[in-house]
Structures are given as C-alpha cells and as structure tokens.
Design an enzyme around this catalytic site. Structure first.
Site, PDB file in Angstrom:
ATOM      1  N   CYS A  97       0.164 -34.609 -30.117  1.00 27.65           N
ATOM      2  CA  CYS A  97      -0.711 -35.500 -30.876  1.00 27.65           C
ATOM      3  C   CYS A  97      -2.059 -34.822 -31.041  1.00 27.65           C
ATOM      4  O   CYS A  97      -2.595 -34.275 -30.070  1.00 27.65           O
ATOM      5  CB  CYS A  97      -0.867 -36.823 -30.119  1.00 27.65           C
ATOM      6  SG  CYS A  97      -1.934 -38.001 -30.939  1.00 27.65           S
ATOM      7  N   HIS A 139       5.829 -42.569 -33.904  1.00 29.05           N
ATOM      8  CA  HIS A 139       4.607 -42.094 -33.234  1.00 29.05           C
ATOM      9  C   HIS A 139       3.371 -42.586 -33.979  1.00 29.05           C
ATOM     10  O   HIS A 139       2.435 -43.116 -33.378  1.00 29.05           O
ATOM     11  CB  HIS A 139       4.649 -40.555 -33.173  1.00 29.05           C
ATOM     12  CG  HIS A 139       3.423 -39.921 -32.598  1.00 29.05           C
ATOM     13  ND1 HIS A 139       3.443 -39.157 -31.447  1.00 29.05           N
ATOM     14  CD2 HIS A 139       2.134 -39.917 -33.006  1.00 29.05           C
ATOM     15  CE1 HIS A 139       2.220 -38.734 -31.181  1.00 29.05           C
ATOM     16  NE2 HIS A 139       1.401 -39.169 -32.115  1.00 29.05           N
ATOM     17  N   GLU A 140       3.367 -42.430 -35.308  1.00 23.61           N
ATOM     18  CA  GLU A 140       2.179 -42.775 -36.094  1.00 23.61           C
ATOM     19  C   GLU A 140       1.983 -44.289 -36.196  1.00 23.61           C
ATOM     20  O   GLU A 140       0.852 -44.773 -36.146  1.00 23.61           O
ATOM     21  CB  GLU A 140       2.265 -42.156 -37.496  1.00 23.61           C
ATOM     22  CG  GLU A 140       2.359 -40.631 -37.526  1.00 23.61           C
ATOM     23  CD  GLU A 140       1.281 -39.929 -36.728  1.00 23.61           C
ATOM     24  OE1 GLU A 140       0.165 -40.460 -36.613  1.00 23.61           O
ATOM     25  OE2 GLU A 140       1.560 -38.836 -36.189  1.00 23.61           O
ATOM     26  N   HIS A 143       0.225 -45.665 -33.297  1.00 23.49           N
ATOM     27  CA  HIS A 143      -1.235 -45.469 -33.342  1.00 23.49           C
ATOM     28  C   HIS A 143      -1.942 -46.690 -33.939  1.00 23.49           C
ATOM     29  O   HIS A 143      -3.059 -47.020 -33.551  1.00 23.49           O
ATOM     30  CB  HIS A 143      -1.591 -44.264 -34.216  1.00 23.49           C
ATOM     31  CG  HIS A 143      -1.636 -42.953 -33.484  1.00 23.49           C
ATOM     32  ND1 HIS A 143      -2.506 -42.684 -32.454  1.00 23.49           N
ATOM     33  CD2 HIS A 143      -0.929 -41.808 -33.658  1.00 23.49           C
ATOM     34  CE1 HIS A 143      -2.331 -41.441 -32.019  1.00 23.49           C
ATOM     35  NE2 HIS A 143      -1.374 -40.884 -32.732  1.00 23.49           N
TER      36      HIS A 143
HETATM   37 NI    NI Z   1      -0.661 -38.914 -32.553  1.00 21.66          NI
END
Ligand code: NI
Length: 177
Positions: A97, A139-140, A143
């Site tokens: 990341c 993953h995004e 966020h």
């Molecule tokens: Ni990330």
C-alpha cells in the site's frame, strides 16, 4: 495533470469513513486524472481518495500498470464503488500500500467480487472481477471505510510490519541527513 501529496500511516485521514460523491463534473474528472497520475508516479496499482487527503468515495486503479508499454495500461476510475457480491472462495495475496511504503504482507481476500460503481462519465456500471483486479478492488474499497490491509493481519504480523515500517523510515531519514 498534477501529482498529489500522499498521506501515510498513521495519518488520521486514512481512518475516516468517506462520503459518497453526488456530482460527476469536470472538476471531479480533473481530480480523477490527478489521482491516476499520482498512482503511476508512485508505482502503485490502486489509489483511494483518502490517501491523497480527500474523504470521498473514489478510487483509481490499474491491474496492468506497465511503465514500458503505456498502451498496455488498463486504468479504471470508480466513484461510489460498492461490493454487491463476493465469492465464497478466498485467495491469499501479498499486498502492499502506498500509505505504508516498502511493506508487504499476505492478506486473505474473496477470489471474485461483483462491484457496482459510477464511472468517469457519470454512468452506473457493474463489473465481475477476479484475479488481481478483484484484490485491488477489495483493498481500495476498504480504504473508503478507513480500513487498511494491516487490519486484516494477526496482531503479531501487524506489529512486526509496523516495526519494519518504523525502521524503514528511520533509515530513510538517516540517508537524507
Ligand atoms: Ni492501499
């Protein structure tokens, strides 16, 4: 296009629940272009708006971010992305990341996901993703809810990774001095 400032762990902006976007206009598209540029410059394959200090539900990604052959790139812009289905099968992937520089760790993700989103032109779309694309999306999208991949690790692995990050930053500071 401009390269935006990256916010790194443990900045509080990375822990916010981001707000939905209501209008897709030229101003937003400029921001999307800047996010993509920032992602390529920093050699990432995904970037979420809070990583550049903006708490909006926006991500950009590229599951083939080649530097040598720019025509092979596959940039995607996703506004208000939402995972509407996940496969039962899971996979392990060694994730990194941009907000935790120089670190990687294996994270368990769903092998496939179906994602609903609004695209660059403001149109509603849905994709069924697998492979690397499915992992980047999970993953995004994490966020946007203030979740980092280290939150999916055991306490021991997380502590170890954060110690390595601390060491990496200290060495970088020493090199600068
Ligand atoms: Ni990330």
């Amino acid at each position: 296009m401009a390269v935006l400032k990256l916010y790194e762990y443990p900045d509080e902006v990375l822990r916010q629940k981001c707000e939905r976007v209501s209008v897709v206009d030229d101003k937003l598209r400029r921001f999307l272009d800047d996010m993509l540029e920032t992602m390529y410059v920093d050699k990432g394959c995904g970037l979420a708006a809070p990583q550049v200090g903006v708490t909006k539900r926006i991500i950009v990604l590229d599951d083939n971010p080649s530097d040598e052959d720019k025509s092979a790139r596959r940039p995607m812009f996703l506004i208000n992305p939402e995972i509407v289905w996940r496969s039962e099968e899971t996979v392990l992937f060694n994730e990194g990341c941009l907000s935790l520089p120089d670190q990687r760790a294996e994270v368990e993700r769903n092998e496939k996901v179906r994602v609903h989103f609004v695209d660059y032109n403001g149109d509603e779309r849905e994709i069924l993703a697998d492979d690397l694309l499915a992992i980047i999306l999970q993953h995004e999208i994490d966020h946007l809810d203030g979740i980092l991949y280290i939150d999916h690790l055991s306490r021991l692995k997380r502590t170890r990774l954060l110690n390595k990050l601390k060491k990496y930053r200290e060495e970088k500071e020493r090199d600068k001095a």
